[in-house]
Write a protein that holds these residues in place. Structure first.
Motif, short mmCIF file in Angstrom:
data_model
loop_
_atom_site.label_atom_id
_atom_site.label_comp_id
_atom_site.label_asym_id
_atom_site.label_seq_id
_atom_site.Cartn_x
_atom_site.Cartn_y
_atom_site.Cartn_z
N LEU A 266 39.90 8.71 48.68
CA LEU A 266 40.52 9.39 47.55
C LEU A 266 39.56 10.39 46.92
O LEU A 266 38.34 10.15 46.84
CB LEU A 266 40.94 8.38 46.49
CG LEU A 266 42.15 7.49 46.81
CD1 LEU A 266 42.25 6.37 45.79
CD2 LEU A 266 43.42 8.31 46.84
N LYS A 267 40.11 11.51 46.48
CA LYS A 267 39.31 12.50 45.76
C LYS A 267 38.85 11.92 44.43
O LYS A 267 37.73 12.18 43.96
CB LYS A 267 40.15 13.76 45.53
CG LYS A 267 39.45 14.84 44.73
CD LYS A 267 40.38 16.02 44.48
CE LYS A 267 39.73 17.06 43.59
NZ LYS A 267 40.64 18.21 43.30
N THR A 268 39.72 11.11 43.83
CA THR A 268 39.44 10.53 42.51
C THR A 268 39.72 9.03 42.54
O THR A 268 40.73 8.60 43.11
CB THR A 268 40.33 11.18 41.44
OG1 THR A 268 40.20 12.61 41.51
CG2 THR A 268 39.96 10.71 40.04
N ASP A 269 38.85 8.24 41.98
CA ASP A 269 39.06 6.79 41.90
C ASP A 269 40.39 6.50 41.22
O ASP A 269 40.75 7.15 40.22
CB ASP A 269 37.91 6.16 41.10
CG ASP A 269 37.92 4.64 41.15
OD1 ASP A 269 38.90 4.04 40.68
OD2 ASP A 269 36.95 4.07 41.66
N GLU A 270 41.13 5.54 41.75
CA GLU A 270 42.47 5.23 41.23
C GLU A 270 42.45 4.90 39.74
O GLU A 270 43.39 5.24 39.00
CB GLU A 270 43.06 4.05 42.01
CG GLU A 270 44.48 3.68 41.62
CD GLU A 270 44.56 2.76 40.40
OE1 GLU A 270 45.56 2.87 39.66
OE2 GLU A 270 43.61 1.97 40.19
N LYS A 271 41.39 4.29 39.29
CA LYS A 271 41.30 3.95 37.86
C LYS A 271 41.28 5.21 37.01
O LYS A 271 41.88 5.27 35.94
CB LYS A 271 40.04 3.11 37.62
CG LYS A 271 40.07 1.75 38.31
CD LYS A 271 38.73 1.06 38.20
CE LYS A 271 38.74 -0.23 39.01
NZ LYS A 271 37.41 -0.87 39.05
#
Length: 380
Positions: A266-271
């Motif tokens: 992921l480009k960005t952490d899900e959190k």
């Protein structure tokens, strides 16, 4: 040159012995084999006259005086045979599983620890699969983030009734100590705990489908970890079957099938995606990911076809014995208790019909297994 011996020259033990004879293991010479099946001994001796053949294990240890022994006998005998060698300072590689019960495994591990001069290893050959090894590095690096979910489907160990009829000890509580779990799935359960650790609790259901056996060949279990769960499904009666491990983290997902893996980072952490979302399904830009593939490789296919994946473990074991360095092993013998704890816990949960803790109560499991063996006698 290391002097090796193999006890139990049936299906797998015979393969190990032949690999030694073919020179597939550097600096190792097969000096003796042992089996209670005299026909098997005669057949092996006819093809390999330079290898001493014994029907008596104690005599083989005393006369052949090997540096190391590979134990490839039925499961219940692993512990006693390994202990005898270790107590003489002889290194031991035991076939999976380490033994049948956690109590017996703990007893064997205690002996191994009392004899540090001897190398103690276990045949977890799937740890030599480069895909699993690379996946382990990815998980430990934190690139997947915090683990959120896992699932492992293992339905490609197809076994017919003919397979079970080949040996009376197979798929029985008295002869093998279990069925699909302790025979085939011990490999995947070792890989699972090697990658994501040991669960804290397990709830499971085990069944027998389409085969005349007294043990399980169909398993569904929920492994409960501190912060996530893993669903484990296995059978040996499905066609065509599949082998699929999925591990989901807050930063990505890895999906491993038999000979390849797909990783999505992921480009960005899900959190963070959740925290800054301004629309109900999340911001599209935040949900982007990159994809990477890993393959088993043609070289590995060819090597496995020639010698079997197990030969990787034989080579590591020989090197560890030669250099007196257990760090050269893919799996130390004492690690065998981890997957066995999971197997014992699955069985106990299925028998009780409720959730059980891991590690299991070894005394309680011994008692329940003894009851299964007695019940099996009545059926036969």
């Amino acid at each position: 040159m290391l002097r090796l011996a193999v006890v139990g020259i049936g299906r797998m033990g015979g393969k190990h012995a032949r690999n030694f004879c073919k020179g597939a293991v550097k600096n190792a010479k097969l000096v003796a084999v042992c089996d209670t099946d005299l026909k098997a001994l005669d057949a092996f001796g006819a093809k390999h006259p330079g290898v001493a053949a014994y029907a008596d294990y104690d005599k083989m240890l005393d006369e052949a005086r090997p540096d190391a022994v590979v134990v490839a006998t039925p499961h219940y005998s692993h512990s006693a045979l390994a202990k005898k060698a270790l107590e003489k300072g002889i290194s031991v590689l035991v076939e999976k599983p380490i033994t049948v019960t956690v109590k017996d495994a703990d007893s064997l591990i205690k002996v191994a620890k009392a004899h540090p001069e001897a190398i103690f290893a276990i045949m977890f050959n799937q740890r030599s699969n480069s895909i699993y090894a690379r996946a382990k590095k990815i998980i430990e690096s934190g690139k997947l983030g915090d683990l959120q979910r896992a699932s492992f489907t293992v339905t490609d160990w197809y076994r017919t009734q003919y397979y079970y009829n080949m040996g009376g000890w197979r798929a029985s509580w008295s002869g093998e100590g279990g069925g699909t779990l302790i025979n085939q799935c011990v490999h995947q359960l070792d890989i699972l705990q090697w990658l994501i650790g040991m669960p804290e609790r397990i709830i499971a259901r085990c069944k027998t489908e389409g085969r005349n056996i007294t043990t399980e060949n169909d398993v569904t279990a929920l492994f409960m970890y501190k912060n996530f769960d893993c669903v484990f499904t296995a059978s040996t009666h499905e066609l065509p079957g599949e082998n699929r491990l999925v591990i989901v983290g807050s930063k990505g997902t890895i999906t491993i099938t038999r000979h390849k893996a797909v990783i999505k980072y992921l480009k960005t952490d899900e959190k963070e995606v959740n925290a800054r979302a301004t629309r109900d399904y999340g911001n599209r830009a935040d949900k982007k990911y990159s994809k990477k593939r890993m393959y088993y490789g043609l070289k590995n296919y060819i090597t496995d076809a020639l010698y079997g994946q197990q030969c990787n473990i034989l080579r590591d074991f020989a090197a560890a014995v030669e250099h007196k360095d257990p760090s050269l092993l893919r799996a130390r013998g004492e690690e065998g208790v981890n997957s066995l704890n999971i197997i014992n816990a699955i069985n106990m949960s299925a028998w009780k019909g409720k959730e059980v803790a891991v590690p299991v109560d070894p005394e309680e499991y011994e008692t329940m297994l003894a009851e299964k063996i007695e019940g099996e006698k009545k059926i036969k």
